[in-house]
Design a protein around this motif. Structure first.
Motif, PDB file in Angstrom:
ATOM      1  N   VAL A  36       0.858  -1.189   0.000  1.00 24.17           N
ATOM      2  CA  VAL A  36       0.000   0.000   0.000  1.00 24.17           C
ATOM      3  C   VAL A  36       0.893   1.238   0.000  1.00 24.17           C
ATOM      4  N   PRO A  37       0.653   2.219  -0.907  1.00 26.67           N
ATOM      5  CA  PRO A  37       1.519   3.400  -0.924  1.00 26.67           C
ATOM      6  C   PRO A  37       1.402   4.256   0.342  1.00 26.67           C
ATOM      7  N   GLY A  38       0.244   4.343   0.961  1.00 27.26           N
ATOM      8  CA  GLY A  38       0.056   5.081   2.210  1.00 27.26           C
ATOM      9  C   GLY A  38       0.189   6.578   2.051  1.00 27.26           C
ATOM     10  N   LEU A  39      -0.060   7.301   3.136  1.00 27.20           N
ATOM     11  CA  LEU A  39       0.004   8.763   3.105  1.00 27.20           C
ATOM     12  C   LEU A  39       1.434   9.282   3.052  1.00 27.20           C
ATOM     13  N   THR A  40       2.342   8.612   3.697  1.00 28.68           N
ATOM     14  CA  THR A  40       3.722   9.088   3.760  1.00 28.68           C
ATOM     15  C   THR A  40       4.610   8.516   2.661  1.00 28.68           C
ATOM     16  N   GLY A  41       4.162   7.491   1.985  1.00 32.08           N
ATOM     17  CA  GLY A  41       4.970   6.835   0.963  1.00 32.08           C
ATOM     18  C   GLY A  41       5.701   5.627   1.523  1.00 32.08           C
ATOM     19  N   ARG A  42       6.068   4.717   0.637  1.00 33.72           N
ATOM     20  CA  ARG A  42       6.699   3.468   1.070  1.00 33.72           C
ATOM     21  C   ARG A  42       8.071   3.680   1.693  1.00 33.72           C
ATOM     22  N   ARG A  43       8.858   4.549   1.092  1.00 28.41           N
ATOM     23  CA  ARG A  43      10.224   4.744   1.569  1.00 28.41           C
ATOM     24  C   ARG A  43      10.243   5.257   3.009  1.00 28.41           C
ATOM     25  N   GLY A  45       7.808   5.056   5.155  1.00 25.51           N
ATOM     26  CA  GLY A  45       7.215   4.023   6.000  1.00 25.51           C
ATOM     27  C   GLY A  45       8.208   2.932   6.353  1.00 25.51           C
ATOM     28  N   LEU A  46       8.993   2.488   5.369  1.00 24.51           N
ATOM     29  CA  LEU A  46       9.971   1.430   5.633  1.00 24.51           C
ATOM     30  C   LEU A  46      11.124   1.925   6.509  1.00 24.51           C
ATOM     31  N   LEU A  47      11.558   3.167   6.303  1.00 26.37           N
ATOM     32  CA  LEU A  47      12.615   3.714   7.159  1.00 26.37           C
ATOM     33  C   LEU A  47      12.117   3.902   8.594  1.00 26.37           C
ATOM     34  N   ALA A  48      10.898   4.401   8.739  1.00 25.91           N
ATOM     35  CA  ALA A  48      10.320   4.536  10.081  1.00 25.91           C
ATOM     36  C   ALA A  48      10.135   3.157  10.711  1.00 25.91           C
ATOM     37  N   GLY A  49       9.727   2.186   9.917  1.00 17.57           N
ATOM     38  CA  GLY A  49       9.567   0.824  10.425  1.00 17.57           C
ATOM     39  C   GLY A  49      10.883   0.221  10.872  1.00 17.57           C
ATOM     40  N   ALA A  50      11.952   0.466  10.124  1.00 18.24           N
ATOM     41  CA  ALA A  50      13.267  -0.051  10.518  1.00 18.24           C
ATOM     42  C   ALA A  50      13.717   0.568  11.837  1.00 18.24           C
ATOM     43  N   ALA A  51      13.490   1.874  11.996  1.00 24.07           N
ATOM     44  CA  ALA A  51      13.839   2.531  13.258  1.00 24.07           C
ATOM     45  C   ALA A  51      12.990   1.982  14.405  1.00 24.07           C
ATOM     46  N   LEU A  52      11.692   1.816  14.162  1.00 24.38           N
ATOM     47  CA  LEU A  52      10.812   1.263  15.191  1.00 24.38           C
ATOM     48  C   LEU A  52      11.183  -0.180  15.541  1.00 24.38           C
ATOM     49  N   PHE A  53      11.612  -0.955  14.543  1.00 21.14           N
ATOM     50  CA  PHE A  53      12.058  -2.326  14.786  1.00 21.14           C
ATOM     51  C   PHE A  53      13.209  -2.337  15.784  1.00 21.14           C
ATOM     52  N   LEU A  54      14.218  -1.513  15.536  1.00 23.91           N
ATOM     53  CA  LEU A  54      15.392  -1.481  16.414  1.00 23.91           C
ATOM     54  C   LEU A  54      15.047  -0.966  17.810  1.00 23.91           C
ATOM     55  N   LEU A  55      14.254   0.098  17.880  1.00 23.18           N
ATOM     56  CA  LEU A  55      13.868   0.652  19.177  1.00 23.18           C
ATOM     57  C   LEU A  55      13.013  -0.324  19.979  1.00 23.18           C
ATOM     58  N   VAL A 110      -1.943  -3.893   9.749  1.00 25.33           N
ATOM     59  CA  VAL A 110      -2.339  -3.762   8.346  1.00 25.33           C
ATOM     60  C   VAL A 110      -3.091  -2.459   8.127  1.00 25.33           C
ATOM     61  N   ALA A 111      -4.003  -2.108   9.034  1.00 18.79           N
ATOM     62  CA  ALA A 111      -4.791  -0.882   8.881  1.00 18.79           C
ATOM     63  C   ALA A 111      -3.916   0.365   8.981  1.00 18.79           C
ATOM     64  N   SER A 112      -2.898   0.343   9.845  1.00 15.56           N
ATOM     65  CA  SER A 112      -2.036   1.517   9.977  1.00 15.56           C
ATOM     66  C   SER A 112      -1.148   1.721   8.756  1.00 15.56           C
ATOM     67  N   SER A 113      -1.062   0.711   7.907  1.00 22.99           N
ATOM     68  CA  SER A 113      -0.237   0.833   6.700  1.00 22.99           C
ATOM     69  C   SER A 113      -0.826   1.819   5.703  1.00 22.99           C
ATOM     70  N   PHE A 114      -2.093   2.147   5.847  1.00 23.19           N
ATOM     71  CA  PHE A 114      -2.675   3.161   4.976  1.00 23.19           C
ATOM     72  C   PHE A 114      -2.163   4.548   5.320  1.00 23.19           C
ATOM     73  N   PRO A 117       3.165   3.042   5.693  1.00 25.23           N
ATOM     74  CA  PRO A 117       3.312   1.651   5.258  1.00 25.23           C
ATOM     75  C   PRO A 117       4.396   0.884   6.015  1.00 25.23           C
ATOM     76  N   ALA A 118       4.050  -0.294   6.494  1.00 19.13           N
ATOM     77  CA  ALA A 118       4.952  -1.293   7.081  1.00 19.13           C
ATOM     78  C   ALA A 118       5.536  -0.921   8.433  1.00 19.13           C
ATOM     79  N   ALA A 119       5.325   0.270   8.942  1.00 15.30           N
ATOM     80  CA  ALA A 119       5.978   0.694  10.190  1.00 15.30           C
ATOM     81  C   ALA A 119       5.476  -0.108  11.397  1.00 15.30           C
TER      82      ALA A 119
END
Length: 185
Positions: A36-43, A45-55, A110-114, A117-119
């Motif tokens: 899902v492209p989401g409001l913030t965009g995939r890139r 979302g994935l960078l925020a998700g990677a940071a959230l994963f580590l934290l 899944v719902a927050s991915s809109f 994305p992926a965070a």
């Protein structure tokens, strides 16, 4: 059960029980969210998700470690009248008690991915990774003391380091069907 007897669950198994479920549900949620492209965009979302994963992984790993170590230092030897709960029974009891919460958490990821994305999915996977790392840390404590740590099953319903848990019990390394750290033998 007989008079004065009770069931014991392995501390590392109770800690490790949600790790796989959170890990896989988080990765699947992040995978669906990446579509899902989401409001913030995939890139973003994935960078925020990677940071959230580590934290999240670091926070879950560090949470209550002092309490676990304190309870492990004060552990006493288990009596002969206790029943050692199998690893599969501990996992099944945990899964049955929390299956709806896992489903709701997956749907929320899944719902927050809109929006991002992926965070949320990667944060959920980070929680699973942190719990898995904590179970390995507990396995190191068990190996160094050459004992396995057990907790009364009815007192460890929420966490083996929760308030109702007054102390751990120990057995030798050969007891039970799980290796130090909660993995299968």
């Amino acid at each position: 059960m007989g008079r004065g007897s009770y069931a014991l669950a392995r501390v590392a198994v109770v800690v490790r029980a949600p790790a796989g479920w959170l890990w896989w549900a988080g990765l699947v949620g992040a995978g669906i969210g990446a579509l899902v492209p989401g409001l913030t965009g995939r890139r973003i979302g994935l960078l925020a998700g990677a940071a959230l994963f580590l934290l999240t992984a670091g926070g879950v790993f560090a949470a209550r470690r002092r309490r676990y170590a304190e309870l492990a230092r004060g552990a006493t030897r288990a009596g002969r009248s206790v029943f050692l709960q199998d690893r599969a029974v501990t996992l099944r009891n945990w899964r049955r008690a929390r299956r709806w919460w896992l489903l709701l958490a997956f749907l929320a990821c899944v719902a927050s991915s809109f929006a991002v994305p992926a965070a949320a999915g990667l944060a959920m996977a980070g929680a699973g990774a942190g719990l898995w790392a904590k179970s390995l840390w507990l396995g190191g404590l068990e190996r160094s003391a050459e004992t396995l740590l057990w907790v009364r099953a009815e007192r460890a319903r929420s966490s083996p380091a929760a308030g109702p848990v007054r102390g751990y019990l120990t057995t030798g390394l050969a007891a039970g069907d799980a290796a130090p750290g909660g993995a299968r033998r």
